[in-house]
Design a protein around this motif. Structure first.
Motif, PDB file in Angstrom:
ATOM      1  N   ALA A 155       0.671  -1.198  -0.007  1.00  0.00           N
ATOM      2  CA  ALA A 155       0.061  -0.248  -0.301  1.00  0.00           C
ATOM      3  C   ALA A 155       0.588   1.358   0.035  1.00  0.00           C
ATOM      4  N   ASN A 156       1.492   1.438   0.873  1.00  0.00           N
ATOM      5  CA  ASN A 156       2.617   2.691   0.680  1.00  0.00           C
ATOM      6  C   ASN A 156       3.177   2.198  -0.834  1.00  0.00           C
ATOM      7  N   ALA A 157       3.627   2.017  -1.114  1.00  0.00           N
ATOM      8  CA  ALA A 157       4.483   2.084  -3.122  1.00  0.00           C
ATOM      9  C   ALA A 157       3.606   2.257  -3.942  1.00  0.00           C
ATOM     10  N   VAL A 158       2.287   1.716  -3.490  1.00  0.00           N
ATOM     11  CA  VAL A 158       0.960   2.206  -4.255  1.00  0.00           C
ATOM     12  C   VAL A 158       0.456   3.709  -4.136  1.00  0.00           C
ATOM     13  N   VAL A 159       0.736   3.772  -2.380  1.00  0.00           N
ATOM     14  CA  VAL A 159       0.294   5.287  -2.617  1.00  0.00           C
ATOM     15  C   VAL A 159       1.438   6.777  -3.038  1.00  0.00           C
ATOM     16  N   TRP A 160       2.528   6.530  -3.341  1.00  0.00           N
ATOM     17  CA  TRP A 160       3.742   6.969  -3.184  1.00  0.00           C
ATOM     18  C   TRP A 160       3.223   7.118  -4.856  1.00  0.00           C
ATOM     19  N   LEU A 161       3.223   6.147  -5.919  1.00  0.00           N
ATOM     20  CA  LEU A 161       3.004   5.792  -7.266  1.00  0.00           C
ATOM     21  C   LEU A 161       1.765   6.833  -7.452  1.00  0.00           C
ATOM     22  N   SER A 162       0.504   7.364  -6.951  1.00  0.00           N
ATOM     23  CA  SER A 162      -0.369   8.118  -6.645  1.00  0.00           C
ATOM     24  C   SER A 162       0.101   9.312  -6.343  1.00  0.00           C
ATOM     25  N   SER A 163       0.437   9.751  -6.068  1.00  0.00           N
ATOM     26  CA  SER A 163       1.169  11.083  -5.505  1.00  0.00           C
ATOM     27  C   SER A 163       1.756  11.704  -6.253  1.00  0.00           C
ATOM     28  N   ASP A 164       1.598  13.111  -6.092  1.00  0.00           N
ATOM     29  CA  ASP A 164       2.615  13.625  -6.944  1.00  0.00           C
ATOM     30  C   ASP A 164       4.276  13.374  -7.109  1.00  0.00           C
ATOM     31  N   ARG A 165       4.497  13.261  -5.615  1.00  0.00           N
ATOM     32  CA  ARG A 165       5.957  13.081  -5.516  1.00  0.00           C
ATOM     33  C   ARG A 165       6.343  11.669  -6.652  1.00  0.00           C
ATOM     34  N   ALA A 166       5.701  11.505  -7.557  1.00  0.00           N
ATOM     35  CA  ALA A 166       6.280  10.024  -8.283  1.00  0.00           C
ATOM     36  C   ALA A 166       6.020  11.118  -9.933  1.00  0.00           C
ATOM     37  N   SER A 167       5.507  12.576  -9.808  1.00  0.00           N
ATOM     38  CA  SER A 167       5.020  13.348 -10.623  1.00  0.00           C
ATOM     39  C   SER A 167       6.100  12.715 -12.678  1.00  0.00           C
ATOM     40  N   PHE A 168       7.063  11.772 -12.008  1.00  0.00           N
ATOM     41  CA  PHE A 168       7.767  12.121 -13.583  1.00  0.00           C
ATOM     42  C   PHE A 168       7.890  10.817 -13.730  1.00  0.00           C
ATOM     43  N   VAL A 169       6.926   9.622 -13.258  1.00  0.00           N
ATOM     44  CA  VAL A 169       6.727   8.094 -13.230  1.00  0.00           C
ATOM     45  C   VAL A 169       6.307   7.713 -14.226  1.00  0.00           C
ATOM     46  N   THR A 170       5.728   6.970 -15.056  1.00  0.00           N
ATOM     47  CA  THR A 170       4.523   6.313 -15.845  1.00  0.00           C
ATOM     48  C   THR A 170       4.868   5.249 -16.551  1.00  0.00           C
ATOM     49  N   GLY A 171       4.484   4.645 -16.749  1.00  0.00           N
ATOM     50  CA  GLY A 171       4.781   3.247 -17.357  1.00  0.00           C
ATOM     51  C   GLY A 171       5.922   2.118 -17.012  1.00  0.00           C
TER      52      GLY A 171
END
Length: 252
Positions: A224-240
């Motif tokens: 869940a912690n990883a999912v929340v991070w991926l969902s957040s603006d902190r992962a703003s340049f992460v896709t795919g």
């Protein structure tokens, strides 16, 4: 702390395990959470946990393999909360431990309808709403078995490889539309599905713990912690991408 205040998140398969942990984690960060799944008693229990902690949530009974259910899930979310910012497509089912040549057509349909069709249908309708808003983020549940294979579960392995492909292709298709799409790849996690996969047998559980370099299985909250991070603006340049949460399993 990540601020999801004013944001709306859907969690499919939010009735237990990783889905429930993620729904709770989203709410703790300030999101309004829509919990969905086939089991209404367990889904309402997730909602109760969130509300008892001061959060806002409601449950929609949904079978993600049925398009009418998925469309209704999105429509109801927008009707109640006005928008959809985050989607965690986590609903999934496990495969029977048997020889590929022994598996019936019904087993293929059961696994693929939930694990692949369910993710595709969920993204399809989530993206329609997110395009209207001009932004959104999606996380799909893949697996270590979306990256490597395990001989005892060929159909489950194939379904998670398909989730990887769907995630990457969709991420590329909508990269310029303000929608980020990623996946999380859990190893063995202490959930109901883990109990089913091991038959609840201590020996099987010990074996699964032992094949992870950390020497243990993971906890739902760790995914869940990883999912929340991926969902957040902190992962703003992460896709795919697929973020592995596997105690080092893939690294070996």
């Amino acid at each position: 702390m990540m601020n999801f205040s004013g944001k709306v998140a859907i969690v499919t398969g939010g009735t237990s395990g990783i889905g429930r942990a993620a729904a709770i984690a989203y709410a703790q960060q300030g999101a309004k959470v829509v919990v969905t799944g086939r089991r209404s008693i367990e889904g309402e229990e997730t909602v109760k946990i969130i509300k008892n902690d001061g959060g806002e949530a409601f449950f929609i009974q949904t079978d993600v393999s049925q398009e009418a259910d998925v469309k209704a899930m999105i429509d109801k979310t927008v009707e109640i909360f006005g928008r959809l910012d985050i989607a965690f497509n986590n609903a999934g089912t496990y495969g029977e431990n048997s020889s590929l040549s022994d598996q019936p057509d019904s087993e293929y349909e059961r696994i693929m309808n939930v694990n692949v069709k369910g993710v595709w249908l969920s993204m399809k309708h989530e993206i329609v709403q997110m395009l209207k808003q001009g932004n959104g983020t999606i996380v799909n549940t893949s697996s270590i078995l979306g990256v490597v294979a395990m001989p005892s579960v060929p159909l489950y392995t194939a379904s998670k490889y398909a989730v990887e492909g769907l995630t990457k292709a969709a991420a590329l298709q909508y990269a310029k539309s303000g929608i980020r799409i990623n996946a999380v790849g859990p190893g063995a996690i202490a959930t109901d599905m883990f109990e089913t996969a091991t038959g609840g047998q201590d020996e099987a559980k010990a074996y699964m713990a032992g094949i992870h370099p950390m020497g243990r299985v993971g906890q739902p909250a760790e995914v869940a912690n990883a999912v929340v991070w991926l969902s957040s603006d902190r992962a703003s340049f992460v896709t795919g991408e697929t973020l592995m949460v596997d105690g080092g399993y893939i690294a070996q």
